[in-house]
Design a protein around this motif. Structure first.
Motif, PDB file in Angstrom:
ATOM      1  N   ARG A  60       1.719 -25.732  -1.893  1.00 28.90           N
ATOM      2  CA  ARG A  60       1.400 -25.018  -3.129  1.00 28.90           C
ATOM      3  C   ARG A  60       0.197 -25.638  -3.825  1.00 28.90           C
ATOM      4  N   GLY A  61       0.144 -26.964  -3.828  1.00 26.18           N
ATOM      5  CA  GLY A  61      -0.958 -27.647  -4.494  1.00 26.18           C
ATOM      6  C   GLY A  61      -2.312 -27.318  -3.884  1.00 26.18           C
ATOM      7  N   TYR A  62      -2.332 -27.037  -2.605  1.00 30.92           N
ATOM      8  CA  TYR A  62      -3.597 -26.692  -1.965  1.00 30.92           C
ATOM      9  C   TYR A  62      -4.126 -25.325  -2.425  1.00 30.92           C
ATOM     10  N   THR A  63      -3.290 -24.524  -3.092  1.00 31.62           N
ATOM     11  CA  THR A  63      -3.759 -23.244  -3.617  1.00 31.62           C
ATOM     12  C   THR A  63      -4.375 -23.380  -5.006  1.00 31.62           C
ATOM     13  N   ASP A  64      -4.294 -24.583  -5.593  1.00 33.15           N
ATOM     14  CA  ASP A  64      -4.935 -24.839  -6.880  1.00 33.15           C
ATOM     15  C   ASP A  64      -6.420 -25.135  -6.675  1.00 33.15           C
ATOM     16  N   VAL A  65      -7.211 -24.862  -7.684  1.00 25.38           N
ATOM     17  CA  VAL A  65      -8.638 -25.171  -7.620  1.00 25.38           C
ATOM     18  C   VAL A  65      -8.829 -26.683  -7.631  1.00 25.38           C
ATOM     19  N   ASP A  66      -9.583 -27.171  -6.661  1.00 25.98           N
ATOM     20  CA  ASP A  66      -9.917 -28.587  -6.571  1.00 25.98           C
ATOM     21  C   ASP A  66     -11.127 -28.870  -7.454  1.00 25.98           C
ATOM     22  N   ALA A  67     -11.011 -29.862  -8.325  1.00 27.79           N
ATOM     23  CA  ALA A  67     -12.103 -30.149  -9.252  1.00 27.79           C
ATOM     24  C   ALA A  67     -13.376 -30.570  -8.523  1.00 27.79           C
ATOM     25  N   ALA A  68     -13.218 -31.196  -7.354  1.00 30.86           N
ATOM     26  CA  ALA A  68     -14.391 -31.677  -6.625  1.00 30.86           C
ATOM     27  C   ALA A  68     -15.158 -30.548  -5.958  1.00 30.86           C
ATOM     28  N   THR A  69     -14.450 -29.521  -5.484  1.00 28.12           N
ATOM     29  CA  THR A  69     -15.111 -28.435  -4.750  1.00 28.12           C
ATOM     30  C   THR A  69     -15.289 -27.175  -5.581  1.00 28.12           C
ATOM     31  N   GLY A  70     -14.476 -27.018  -6.609  1.00 27.42           N
ATOM     32  CA  GLY A  70     -14.534 -25.814  -7.420  1.00 27.42           C
ATOM     33  C   GLY A  70     -13.761 -24.650  -6.853  1.00 27.42           C
ATOM     34  N   HIS A  71     -12.981 -24.895  -5.810  1.00 25.32           N
ATOM     35  CA  HIS A  71     -12.182 -23.818  -5.215  1.00 25.32           C
ATOM     36  C   HIS A  71     -10.935 -24.421  -4.566  1.00 25.32           C
ATOM     37  N   PRO A  72      -9.921 -23.593  -4.285  1.00 27.83           N
ATOM     38  CA  PRO A  72      -8.740 -24.111  -3.588  1.00 27.83           C
ATOM     39  C   PRO A  72      -9.057 -24.356  -2.111  1.00 27.83           C
ATOM     40  N   LEU A  73      -8.188 -25.115  -1.445  1.00 26.98           N
ATOM     41  CA  LEU A  73      -8.343 -25.264   0.001  1.00 26.98           C
ATOM     42  C   LEU A  73      -8.081 -23.932   0.689  1.00 26.98           C
ATOM     43  N   PHE A  74      -7.089 -23.195   0.194  1.00 24.78           N
ATOM     44  CA  PHE A  74      -6.834 -21.831   0.653  1.00 24.78           C
ATOM     45  C   PHE A  74      -6.212 -21.047  -0.489  1.00 24.78           C
ATOM     46  N   SER A  75      -6.377 -19.738  -0.424  1.00 25.06           N
ATOM     47  CA  SER A  75      -5.910 -18.887  -1.521  1.00 25.06           C
ATOM     48  C   SER A  75      -4.402 -18.797  -1.588  1.00 25.06           C
ATOM     49  N   GLY A  76      -3.755 -18.742  -0.431  1.00 18.46           N
ATOM     50  CA  GLY A  76      -2.310 -18.594  -0.424  1.00 18.46           C
ATOM     51  C   GLY A  76      -1.727 -18.924   0.921  1.00 18.46           C
ATOM     52  N   ALA A  77      -0.400 -19.000   0.961  1.00 21.41           N
ATOM     53  CA  ALA A  77       0.280 -19.401   2.190  1.00 21.41           C
ATOM     54  C   ALA A  77       1.724 -18.934   2.158  1.00 21.41           C
ATOM     55  N   VAL A  78       2.306 -18.831   3.348  1.00 18.26           N
ATOM     56  CA  VAL A  78       3.749 -18.691   3.501  1.00 18.26           C
ATOM     57  C   VAL A  78       4.186 -19.771   4.487  1.00 18.26           C
ATOM     58  N   THR A  79       5.158 -20.569   4.062  1.00 12.27           N
ATOM     59  CA  THR A  79       5.691 -21.652   4.887  1.00 12.27           C
ATOM     60  C   THR A  79       7.103 -21.296   5.308  1.00 12.27           C
ATOM     61  N   LEU A  80       7.418 -21.542   6.580  1.00 10.62           N
ATOM     62  CA  LEU A  80       8.767 -21.289   7.074  1.00 10.62           C
ATOM     63  C   LEU A  80       9.152 -22.428   8.007  1.00 10.62           C
ATOM     64  N   MET A  81      10.344 -23.005   7.764  1.00  7.33           N
ATOM     65  CA  MET A  81      10.865 -24.083   8.599  1.00  7.33           C
ATOM     66  C   MET A  81      12.247 -23.707   9.110  1.00  7.33           C
ATOM     67  N   VAL A  82      12.486 -24.007  10.381  1.00 11.34           N
ATOM     68  CA  VAL A  82      13.753 -23.667  11.036  1.00 11.34           C
ATOM     69  C   VAL A  82      14.256 -24.893  11.781  1.00 11.34           C
ATOM     70  N   HIS A  83      15.565 -25.142  11.685  1.00 10.87           N
ATOM     71  CA  HIS A  83      16.194 -26.182  12.500  1.00 10.87           C
ATOM     72  C   HIS A  83      17.496 -25.644  13.066  1.00 10.87           C
ATOM     73  N   ASP A  84      17.636 -25.695  14.393  1.00 12.40           N
ATOM     74  CA  ASP A  84      18.840 -25.186  15.059  1.00 12.40           C
ATOM     75  C   ASP A  84      19.155 -23.754  14.637  1.00 12.40           C
TER      76      ASP A  84
END
Length: 544
Positions: A60-84
């Motif tokens: 989620r933090g990577y979708t925030d604007v980075d002060a050093a670059t002026g933009h997020p690393l990426f606009s958005g994401a969906v994360t999914l984790m599965v075990h067994d």
């Protein structure tokens, strides 16, 4: 049909108790040797929340604007984790559509938020779909991977390519160059396909590993030729329909546009902000259906496909591949090219995005648009991160830190249980030391060690007098995930364990347990009974 001289793993269909009764569930230190039970399907579940929540927050933090670059690393994401089979995390973050052009952010009310069912352009993860279709043709006896491609596509066998095999295309050892600008340099689909058929190898076939889109474009043409059906139909009939993947395929219909994540602003293709058509220019110029790119999907659909692979080619009663075929897709055929392990379709053991889930048996793929799929048969786990990192520009940086964060979070949510007593020692900082007091007459030290570290990381057992030290043994390990008993002869007054973090990506970690020092007259130190006899600088006592 040729198999590698050294099989890193033998997968077998397993007959076992249901997954929820397996004592290895939730454990990182009890690796599995075979496929998941064939009946394993996705269902809600839970794991240790702390590592998973931390990974989700990093994404989620990577979708925030980075002060050093002026933009997020990426606009958005969906994360999914599965075990067994248990879905332990499924979370959207950020925006599916955030920009109107390369620099202009849309007002918040005009943006489209990410959702669990957002559809993503998978980019090169599409290569896995093509590879599965190829292996389905192998299962049907229409293709042999040890045969020249020219046997099935005679027009391919020109300019030094007559002996390139299907296996070499699947493992990226064909010698073909990575890319041709088909969309720019050739006027139509037939001429673009012909350009791929005509290209000469850049290096002698079989001599190097070179990741190449041309390999999979060729395979897309090959499966159409041998089957009589186009690639998109083969994917639909052989993968998405039997697995019930309702949001997966090429050229998604306009009715689903409001659920599709935007990719790049491309004035050079006269498309503007690309959304709903494939981002890759070559795949776009081939009509949206190509062996190397073009598949759209959701995180949930991709997890079903991943579970089918972990199950040995079947899901919910529908088989798409034979177990032996999946075994070959997850076996390293590139042992001659260290660091580029590759099965017949899947990349293997790539810590740069597989993080702490890495092992010689861990399989997956990434996509240029910011997507990744990691399958870990040893823990029966799946880590998926789908981002639109090229929205609005491909030049905003690598998402590999986010990919590793997801894999690391899932790995750390799986327990490493102490072998003896309630806890074990693990380092929390680089350069951590765990030191005994004076042990006059010490002759042997024994302890249990769990070591899952990246190359360059290690733990050194040293002997000395408290001022000067000498190395006795070094503990290293990647991918084995098992405890071992260490027994070392000593002749010193003190012992210490020194952990050093290298420059790599790390691993699940190192744990010490059951430390015992013997002298001529018996036990001098039993750390299970007297843990206070050890002085820690950066080592912690933990129970998982």
């Amino acid at each position: 049909m040729r198999l590698p001289a050294l099989l890193l793993v033998t997968f077998m269909a397993m007959s076992a108790a249901p997954a929820h009764a397996d004592p290895s569930t939730g454990r990182f230190d009890r690796p599995h040797a075979g496929f998941s039970p064939a009946w394993t399907t996705l269902h809600p579940g839970r794991l240790e929340a702390g590592p998973i929540d931390a990974a989700l927050e990093r994404v989620r933090g990577y979708t925030d604007v980075d002060a050093a670059t002026g933009h997020p690393l990426f606009s958005g994401a969906v994360t999914l984790m599965v075990h067994d089979g248990a879905v332990v995390a499924h979370r959207p973050a950020g925006w599916a559509v955030r920009y109107s052009d390369k620099t202009t952010e849309l007002p918040v009310e005009r943006r489209v938020p990410m959702a669990e069912d957002t559809i993503f352009d998978l980019a090169s993860i599409s290569k896995l779909f093509t590879s599965i279709v190829v292996m389905q043709q192998v299962d049907r006896g229409r293709v042999r991977v040890d045969q020249p491609v020219s046997r099935y596509l005679p027009e391919f066998g020109v300019n030094g390519k007559a002996d390139i095999t299907v296996e070499q295309l699947l493992t990226h050892t064909s010698g073909l160059e990575p890319y041709l600008p088909l969309w720019q340099a050739w006027p139509d689909v037939p001429s673009r396909i012909k350009a791929v058929m005509d290209v000469a190898p850049k290096t002698p076939p079989g001599s190097t590993y070179t990741y190449s889109d041309l390999n999979l474009i060729t395979l897309g043409v090959l499966v159409q030729r041998v089957s009589g059906s186009p690639l998109d139909r083969l994917v639909r009939d052989g993968i998405t329909r039997p697995l019930g993947l309702v949001d997966t395929g090429y050229n998604p219909p306009a009715a689903k546009l409001d659920r599709i994540a935007a990719t790049e602003y491309q004035p050079n293709t006269s498309r503007g902000m690309v959304r709903g058509t494939v981002h890759d220019e070559n795949a776009w110029s081939l009509g949206g259906v190509a062996g190397h790119a073009g598949v759209f999907s959701t995180a949930r659909d991709l997890a079903v496909l991943g579970q089918a692979i972990l199950n040995g080619g079947t899901y919910d009663g529908h088989r798409i591949l034979r177990p032996k075929t999946v075994e070959r897709m997850l076996t390293d055929f590139n042992t001659e090219f260290p660091g580029n392990a590759h099965g017949l379709g899947f990349e293997l053991d790539q810590r740069w995005y597989m993080g702490a889930l890495s092992s010689p048996r861990t399989a997956g793929h990434t996509g240029f648009t910011g997507t990744s799929l990691v399958l870990d048969p040893m823990s029966r786990s799946i880590a998926i991160l789908l981002t639109n990192r090229v929205h609005p520009s491909r030049d905003w940086g690598s998402v590999n830190p986010a990919r590793r964060a997801v894999a690391d979070g899932l790995a750390k949510a799986l327990a490493v249980r102490p072998q003896r007593g309630p806890d074990a020692w693990t380092p929390s900082t680089s350069g951590a030391t765990l030191t005994t007091g004076d042990l006059p007459g010490a002759r042997r030290v024994s302890f249990d060690a769990f070591v899952d570290l990246d190359v360059g990381d290690g733990v050194v057992l040293q002997a000395g007098d408290g001022t000067t030290w000498r190395d006795l043994t070094t503990l290293t390990g990647t991918g084995t995930r098992t405890w071992k008993r260490v027994d070392v002869a000593v002749d010193a007054n003190r012992l210490r364990w020194v952990y050093t973090r290298g420059t790599g990506y790390g691993g699940r970690g190192v744990y010490l347990d059951g430390i015992r020092v013997l002298g001529d007259r018996g036990t001098l130190l039993d750390a299970e009974r007297n843990p206070e006899a050890l002085t820690s600088a950066g080592w912690l006592r933990v129970n998982r």
